[in-house]
Design a protein around this motif. Sequence first.
Motif, PDB file in Angstrom:
ATOM      1  N   ASP A 134       0.833  -1.209   0.000  1.00 38.43           N
ATOM      2  CA  ASP A 134       0.000   0.000   0.000  1.00 38.43           C
ATOM      3  C   ASP A 134       0.863   1.253   0.000  1.00 38.43           C
ATOM      4  OD1 ASP A 134      -2.150  -1.691   0.077  1.00 38.43           O
ATOM      5  OD2 ASP A 134      -2.725  -1.237   2.148  1.00 38.43           O
ATOM      6  N   GLN A 135       1.952   1.222   0.777  1.00 38.28           N
ATOM      7  CA  GLN A 135       2.834   2.390   0.844  1.00 38.28           C
ATOM      8  C   GLN A 135       3.566   2.616  -0.477  1.00 38.28           C
ATOM      9  OE1 GLN A 135       5.043   2.566   4.802  1.00 38.28           O
ATOM     10  NE2 GLN A 135       4.139   0.523   4.978  1.00 38.28           N
ATOM     11  N   ILE A 136       4.191   1.571  -0.984  1.00 43.49           N
ATOM     12  CA  ILE A 136       4.933   1.693  -2.232  1.00 43.49           C
ATOM     13  C   ILE A 136       3.977   1.913  -3.401  1.00 43.49           C
ATOM     14  CG2 ILE A 136       6.577   0.580  -3.780  1.00 43.49           C
ATOM     15  CD1 ILE A 136       7.702   1.391  -1.035  1.00 43.49           C
ATOM     16  N   GLY A 137       2.824   1.267  -3.353  1.00 47.45           N
ATOM     17  CA  GLY A 137       1.836   1.436  -4.416  1.00 47.45           C
ATOM     18  C   GLY A 137       1.329   2.868  -4.515  1.00 47.45           C
ATOM     19  N   THR A 138       1.189   3.526  -3.367  1.00 49.34           N
ATOM     20  CA  THR A 138       0.761   4.927  -3.368  1.00 49.34           C
ATOM     21  C   THR A 138       1.807   5.811  -4.034  1.00 49.34           C
ATOM     22  OG1 THR A 138      -0.538   4.628  -1.359  1.00 49.34           O
ATOM     23  CG2 THR A 138       0.106   6.882  -1.918  1.00 49.34           C
ATOM     24  N   LEU A 139       3.085   5.573  -3.704  1.00 48.76           N
ATOM     25  CA  LEU A 139       4.146   6.356  -4.332  1.00 48.76           C
ATOM     26  C   LEU A 139       4.223   6.061  -5.833  1.00 48.76           C
ATOM     27  CD1 LEU A 139       6.988   6.128  -1.648  1.00 48.76           C
ATOM     28  CD2 LEU A 139       5.127   7.793  -1.867  1.00 48.76           C
ATOM     29  N   ARG A 140       3.995   4.815  -6.199  1.00 49.84           N
ATOM     30  CA  ARG A 140       3.976   4.456  -7.622  1.00 49.84           C
ATOM     31  C   ARG A 140       2.852   5.214  -8.343  1.00 49.84           C
ATOM     32  NH1 ARG A 140       1.864  -1.219  -8.121  1.00 49.84           N
ATOM     33  NH2 ARG A 140       0.019  -0.005  -7.539  1.00 49.84           N
ATOM     34  N   ASP A 141       1.682   5.281  -7.698  1.00 43.14           N
ATOM     35  CA  ASP A 141       0.556   5.998  -8.314  1.00 43.14           C
ATOM     36  C   ASP A 141       0.866   7.483  -8.456  1.00 43.14           C
ATOM     37  OD1 ASP A 141      -0.752   3.592  -8.352  1.00 43.14           O
ATOM     38  OD2 ASP A 141      -2.048   4.037  -6.623  1.00 43.14           O
ATOM     39  N   LEU A 142       1.507   8.053  -7.452  1.00 38.39           N
ATOM     40  CA  LEU A 142       1.872   9.470  -7.510  1.00 38.39           C
ATOM     41  C   LEU A 142       2.895   9.718  -8.612  1.00 38.39           C
ATOM     42  CD1 LEU A 142       2.037  10.135  -3.668  1.00 38.39           C
ATOM     43  CD2 LEU A 142       0.550  11.361  -5.274  1.00 38.39           C
ATOM     44  N   ARG A 143       3.748   8.749  -8.831  1.00 39.73           N
ATOM     45  CA  ARG A 143       4.704   8.877  -9.937  1.00 39.73           C
ATOM     46  C   ARG A 143       3.965   8.834 -11.276  1.00 39.73           C
ATOM     47  NH1 ARG A 143       9.269   4.387 -11.235  1.00 39.73           N
ATOM     48  NH2 ARG A 143       7.404   3.397 -12.113  1.00 39.73           N
ATOM     49  N   THR A 144       3.010   7.916 -11.380  1.00 42.14           N
ATOM     50  CA  THR A 144       2.218   7.822 -12.606  1.00 42.14           C
ATOM     51  C   THR A 144       1.474   9.126 -12.875  1.00 42.14           C
ATOM     52  OG1 THR A 144       1.926   5.439 -12.298  1.00 42.14           O
ATOM     53  CG2 THR A 144       0.362   6.552 -13.748  1.00 42.14           C
ATOM     54  N   GLU A 145       1.036   9.779 -11.803  1.00 35.87           N
ATOM     55  CA  GLU A 145       0.311  11.049 -11.932  1.00 35.87           C
ATOM     56  C   GLU A 145       1.233  12.226 -12.233  1.00 35.87           C
ATOM     57  OE1 GLU A 145      -1.842  11.378  -8.256  1.00 35.87           O
ATOM     58  OE2 GLU A 145      -2.654   9.344  -8.480  1.00 35.87           O
ATOM     59  N   GLY A 146       2.545  11.981 -12.210  1.00 40.84           N
ATOM     60  CA  GLY A 146       3.493  13.030 -12.539  1.00 40.84           C
ATOM     61  C   GLY A 146       3.915  13.902 -11.381  1.00 40.84           C
TER      62      GLY A 146
END
Length: 277
Positions: A134-146
Amino acid sequence: MAASTFRIGGDLTVRRLGFGAMHLPTEPGAAREASVAVARRAVELGINLIDTAHLYGGGANEELLAEALHPYPEGVLITTKVGVARSDDSGEWRLDGRPAVLREQVENALRRLRVERIELLQLHRIDPETPLADQIGTLRDLRTEGKIGRIGLSEVTVGELGEARGIVGIASVQNRYNLLDREHEPVLTACEEAGIAFLPWRPVAWGDSGANAEVAAVAAELGATPTQVALAWLLGRSPVVLPIPGTARTDHLEENLAAERLDLTPAHRDRLDGLSG
Protein backbone atom coordinates in the motif's frame (compact mmCIF):
# COMPACT_ATOMS: atom_id res chain seq x y z
CA MET A 1 40.14 9.61 -7.78
CA ALA A 2 36.53 8.44 -7.46
CA ALA A 3 33.93 9.69 -9.94
CA SER A 4 32.47 13.01 -8.79
CA THR A 5 28.95 12.48 -10.16
CA PHE A 6 26.25 9.80 -10.18
CA ARG A 7 23.10 9.33 -12.25
CA ILE A 8 20.19 8.66 -9.87
CA GLY A 9 17.69 6.38 -11.53
CA GLY A 10 20.08 6.18 -14.47
CA ASP A 11 19.19 9.64 -15.75
CA LEU A 12 19.41 12.30 -13.02
CA THR A 13 23.03 13.47 -12.72
CA VAL A 14 24.10 14.89 -9.36
CA ARG A 15 27.37 15.69 -7.66
CA ARG A 16 28.07 12.79 -5.34
CA LEU A 17 28.80 14.91 -2.29
CA GLY A 18 25.48 16.50 -1.36
CA PHE A 19 24.06 18.47 1.54
CA GLY A 20 21.71 17.43 4.33
CA ALA A 21 19.50 20.35 5.38
CA MET A 22 18.19 18.80 8.61
CA HIS A 23 20.44 20.87 10.89
CA LEU A 24 19.45 24.25 9.44
CA PRO A 25 17.52 26.33 12.02
CA THR A 26 14.19 27.56 10.66
CA GLU A 27 12.96 29.91 13.38
CA PRO A 28 12.70 33.61 12.38
CA GLY A 29 15.65 35.88 13.02
CA ALA A 30 19.41 35.70 12.65
CA ALA A 31 19.55 31.90 12.78
CA ARG A 32 17.16 31.61 9.83
CA GLU A 33 19.09 34.21 7.87
CA ALA A 34 22.25 32.19 8.47
CA SER A 35 20.48 29.03 7.29
CA VAL A 36 19.42 30.73 4.07
CA ALA A 37 23.00 31.86 3.54
CA VAL A 38 24.37 28.34 4.05
CA ALA A 39 21.87 26.82 1.60
CA ARG A 40 22.71 29.44 -1.01
CA ARG A 41 26.42 28.96 -0.47
CA ALA A 42 26.04 25.21 -0.96
CA VAL A 43 24.57 25.80 -4.40
CA GLU A 44 27.19 28.44 -5.21
CA LEU A 45 29.85 25.84 -4.46
CA GLY A 46 28.27 23.44 -6.92
CA ILE A 47 26.27 21.17 -4.64
CA ASN A 48 23.13 20.06 -6.47
CA LEU A 49 21.80 17.30 -4.21
CA ILE A 50 20.03 18.69 -1.13
CA ASP A 51 18.14 16.44 1.27
CA THR A 52 15.19 17.46 3.44
CA ALA A 53 12.04 15.85 4.86
CA HIS A 54 8.55 16.55 6.13
CA LEU A 55 9.80 15.44 9.55
CA TYR A 56 12.25 18.33 9.72
CA GLY A 57 10.01 20.87 11.40
CA GLY A 58 6.81 19.52 9.93
CA GLY A 59 7.68 21.03 6.57
CA ALA A 60 9.49 24.12 7.90
CA ASN A 61 12.79 22.88 6.45
CA GLU A 62 11.21 22.50 3.02
CA GLU A 63 9.87 26.05 3.23
CA LEU A 64 13.29 27.34 4.24
CA LEU A 65 14.95 25.75 1.21
CA ALA A 66 12.33 27.22 -1.10
CA GLU A 67 12.88 30.65 0.43
CA ALA A 68 16.62 30.33 -0.03
CA LEU A 69 16.80 28.75 -3.47
CA HIS A 70 13.58 29.18 -5.46
CA PRO A 71 13.55 29.57 -8.40
CA TYR A 72 15.94 26.66 -8.34
CA PRO A 73 19.04 26.83 -10.52
CA GLU A 74 19.06 24.30 -13.32
CA GLY A 75 20.17 20.87 -12.16
CA VAL A 76 19.57 21.42 -8.44
CA LEU A 77 17.75 18.46 -6.88
CA ILE A 78 15.80 18.95 -3.66
CA THR A 79 14.86 15.50 -2.40
CA THR A 80 12.37 15.16 0.44
CA LYS A 81 10.86 12.37 2.51
CA VAL A 82 7.37 11.47 3.70
CA GLY A 83 5.87 8.82 5.96
CA VAL A 84 6.33 10.27 9.45
CA ALA A 85 3.45 12.26 10.98
CA ARG A 86 2.37 13.83 14.24
CA SER A 87 -0.16 11.83 16.24
CA ASP A 88 -3.50 13.63 16.58
CA ASP A 89 -3.74 12.36 20.14
CA SER A 90 -0.26 12.90 21.61
CA GLY A 91 1.33 15.29 19.14
CA GLU A 92 4.35 13.00 18.97
CA TRP A 93 5.96 11.97 15.70
CA ARG A 94 5.26 8.41 14.59
CA LEU A 95 5.56 6.31 11.47
CA ASP A 96 2.51 6.72 9.26
CA GLY A 97 2.52 5.22 5.79
CA ARG A 98 -1.20 5.18 5.18
CA PRO A 99 -1.93 6.11 1.57
CA ALA A 100 -3.98 9.20 2.47
CA VAL A 101 -1.19 10.50 4.71
CA LEU A 102 1.50 9.92 2.09
CA ARG A 103 -0.60 11.70 -0.52
CA GLU A 104 -1.25 14.65 1.76
CA GLN A 105 2.43 14.99 2.65
CA VAL A 106 3.48 14.86 -1.00
CA GLU A 107 0.92 17.54 -1.89
CA ASN A 108 2.18 19.70 0.98
CA ALA A 109 5.79 19.17 -0.10
CA LEU A 110 4.96 20.26 -3.64
CA ARG A 111 3.40 23.43 -2.26
CA ARG A 112 6.18 24.19 0.22
CA LEU A 113 8.98 23.52 -2.25
CA ARG A 114 7.06 25.43 -4.96
CA VAL A 115 7.45 22.71 -7.56
CA GLU A 116 5.07 20.71 -9.74
CA ARG A 117 7.04 17.49 -9.39
CA ILE A 118 9.43 16.11 -6.76
CA GLU A 119 12.20 14.52 -8.77
CA LEU A 120 13.22 12.17 -5.93
CA LEU A 121 10.74 11.36 -3.17
CA GLN A 122 11.82 8.97 -0.41
CA LEU A 123 9.74 7.01 2.07
CA HIS A 124 11.26 8.12 5.39
CA ARG A 125 10.53 4.82 7.09
CA ILE A 126 8.40 1.78 6.33
CA ASP A 127 5.31 1.83 8.55
CA PRO A 128 4.98 -1.68 10.02
CA GLU A 129 1.25 -1.15 10.57
CA THR A 130 0.51 -0.47 6.89
CA PRO A 131 1.11 -3.10 4.18
CA LEU A 132 4.28 -2.30 2.26
CA ALA A 133 2.40 -2.79 -1.00
CA ASP A 134 0.00 0.00 0.00
CA GLN A 135 2.83 2.39 0.84
CA ILE A 136 4.93 1.69 -2.23
CA GLY A 137 1.84 1.44 -4.42
CA THR A 138 0.76 4.93 -3.37
CA LEU A 139 4.15 6.36 -4.33
CA ARG A 140 3.98 4.46 -7.62
CA ASP A 141 0.56 6.00 -8.31
CA LEU A 142 1.87 9.47 -7.51
CA ARG A 143 4.70 8.88 -9.94
CA THR A 144 2.22 7.82 -12.61
CA GLU A 145 0.31 11.05 -11.93
CA GLY A 146 3.49 13.03 -12.54
CA LYS A 147 3.89 14.35 -9.01
CA ILE A 148 6.99 12.22 -8.31
CA GLY A 149 9.87 11.59 -10.67
CA ARG A 150 11.71 8.81 -8.83
CA ILE A 151 11.09 6.80 -5.65
CA GLY A 152 13.50 6.09 -2.82
CA LEU A 153 13.46 4.33 0.55
CA SER A 154 15.11 4.96 3.91
CA GLU A 155 16.25 2.63 6.70
CA VAL A 156 15.36 -0.59 4.90
CA THR A 157 16.71 -4.12 4.94
CA VAL A 158 17.82 -6.07 1.89
CA GLY A 159 14.54 -7.99 2.05
CA GLU A 160 12.42 -4.85 2.22
CA LEU A 161 14.33 -3.34 -0.67
CA GLY A 162 13.73 -6.45 -2.75
CA GLU A 163 10.03 -6.50 -1.90
CA ALA A 164 9.65 -2.83 -2.82
CA ARG A 165 11.51 -3.35 -6.10
CA GLY A 166 8.96 -6.02 -6.95
CA ILE A 167 6.32 -3.26 -6.93
CA VAL A 168 8.13 -0.31 -8.51
CA GLY A 169 11.60 0.77 -9.52
CA ILE A 170 13.65 2.13 -6.61
CA ALA A 171 16.15 4.88 -7.39
CA SER A 172 17.72 5.47 -3.97
CA VAL A 173 18.16 4.14 -0.45
CA GLN A 174 19.01 6.32 2.55
CA ASN A 175 20.35 4.26 5.46
CA ARG A 176 22.61 5.08 8.39
CA TYR A 177 26.19 4.29 7.39
CA ASN A 178 29.65 5.67 8.02
CA LEU A 179 33.27 4.72 8.55
CA LEU A 180 32.61 3.48 12.09
CA ASP A 181 29.06 2.14 11.62
CA ARG A 182 28.57 -0.36 8.80
CA GLU A 183 25.51 -2.24 10.02
CA HIS A 184 23.87 -1.73 6.64
CA GLU A 185 26.78 -3.03 4.57
CA PRO A 186 24.52 -5.71 2.98
CA VAL A 187 22.08 -3.02 1.85
CA LEU A 188 24.91 -1.01 0.30
CA THR A 189 26.05 -4.13 -1.53
CA ALA A 190 22.53 -4.71 -2.86
CA CYS A 191 22.34 -1.09 -4.03
CA GLU A 192 25.72 -1.36 -5.74
CA GLU A 193 24.66 -4.50 -7.58
CA ALA A 194 21.44 -2.83 -8.77
CA GLY A 195 22.90 0.60 -9.54
CA ILE A 196 20.75 2.23 -6.84
CA ALA A 197 22.01 5.43 -5.21
CA PHE A 198 22.96 4.92 -1.55
CA LEU A 199 22.68 8.09 0.56
CA PRO A 200 24.32 7.45 3.94
CA TRP A 201 22.84 9.58 6.67
CA ARG A 202 25.04 10.41 9.67
CA PRO A 203 28.00 10.06 7.26
CA VAL A 204 30.60 11.29 9.73
CA ALA A 205 29.31 9.68 12.93
CA TRP A 206 28.60 13.10 14.49
CA GLY A 207 32.15 13.73 15.58
CA ASP A 208 32.99 10.20 16.66
CA SER A 209 35.39 9.92 13.73
CA GLY A 210 37.60 12.56 15.32
CA ALA A 211 37.72 10.61 18.56
CA ASN A 212 39.02 7.51 16.80
CA ALA A 213 42.81 7.32 17.04
CA GLU A 214 43.31 5.66 13.66
CA VAL A 215 41.13 8.19 11.83
CA ALA A 216 42.89 11.04 13.61
CA ALA A 217 46.27 9.59 12.65
CA VAL A 218 45.32 9.29 8.97
CA ALA A 219 43.97 12.83 9.03
CA ALA A 220 47.21 14.15 10.53
CA GLU A 221 49.29 12.34 7.91
CA LEU A 222 47.23 13.88 5.12
CA GLY A 223 46.93 17.36 6.61
CA ALA A 224 43.17 16.94 6.71
CA THR A 225 40.41 16.78 9.32
CA PRO A 226 38.86 13.54 10.59
CA THR A 227 35.57 14.62 8.99
CA GLN A 228 37.25 14.98 5.61
CA VAL A 229 38.84 11.56 6.00
CA ALA A 230 35.46 10.00 6.83
CA LEU A 231 33.82 11.61 3.80
CA ALA A 232 36.69 10.72 1.48
CA TRP A 233 36.46 7.12 2.65
CA LEU A 234 32.74 7.07 1.83
CA LEU A 235 33.32 8.54 -1.64
CA GLY A 236 35.89 5.84 -2.32
CA ARG A 237 33.83 3.04 -0.79
CA SER A 238 31.49 2.62 -3.77
CA PRO A 239 30.49 4.69 -6.82
CA VAL A 240 26.83 4.53 -5.72
CA VAL A 241 27.52 6.24 -2.36
CA LEU A 242 26.25 9.83 -2.18
CA PRO A 243 27.08 11.29 1.25
CA ILE A 244 24.83 14.13 2.46
CA PRO A 245 26.67 15.73 5.41
CA GLY A 246 24.71 18.45 7.14
CA THR A 247 25.83 21.63 8.83
CA ALA A 248 24.54 25.06 9.74
CA ARG A 249 27.94 26.70 9.24
CA THR A 250 29.51 27.85 6.00
CA ASP A 251 33.04 26.99 7.13
CA HIS A 252 32.01 23.40 7.87
CA LEU A 253 30.26 23.24 4.50
CA GLU A 254 33.46 24.23 2.73
CA GLU A 255 35.48 21.81 4.87
CA ASN A 256 33.14 18.98 3.88
CA LEU A 257 33.43 19.76 0.17
CA ALA A 258 37.22 19.73 0.37
CA ALA A 259 36.96 15.99 1.10
CA GLU A 260 36.39 15.46 -2.62
CA ARG A 261 39.99 16.48 -3.24
CA LEU A 262 41.45 14.29 -0.50
CA ASP A 263 43.31 11.36 -1.99
CA LEU A 264 43.45 8.38 0.34
CA THR A 265 46.30 6.06 -0.55
CA PRO A 266 45.69 2.30 -0.70
CA ALA A 267 47.55 1.99 2.59
CA HIS A 268 45.32 4.57 4.22
CA ARG A 269 42.22 2.86 2.89
CA ASP A 270 43.40 -0.49 4.24
CA ARG A 271 43.79 1.01 7.70
CA LEU A 272 40.39 2.65 7.57
CA ASP A 273 38.66 -0.42 6.10
CA GLY A 274 39.63 -2.31 9.23
CA LEU A 275 37.64 0.05 11.46
CA SER A 276 34.01 -0.52 12.37
CA GLY A 277 31.87 -0.29 15.46
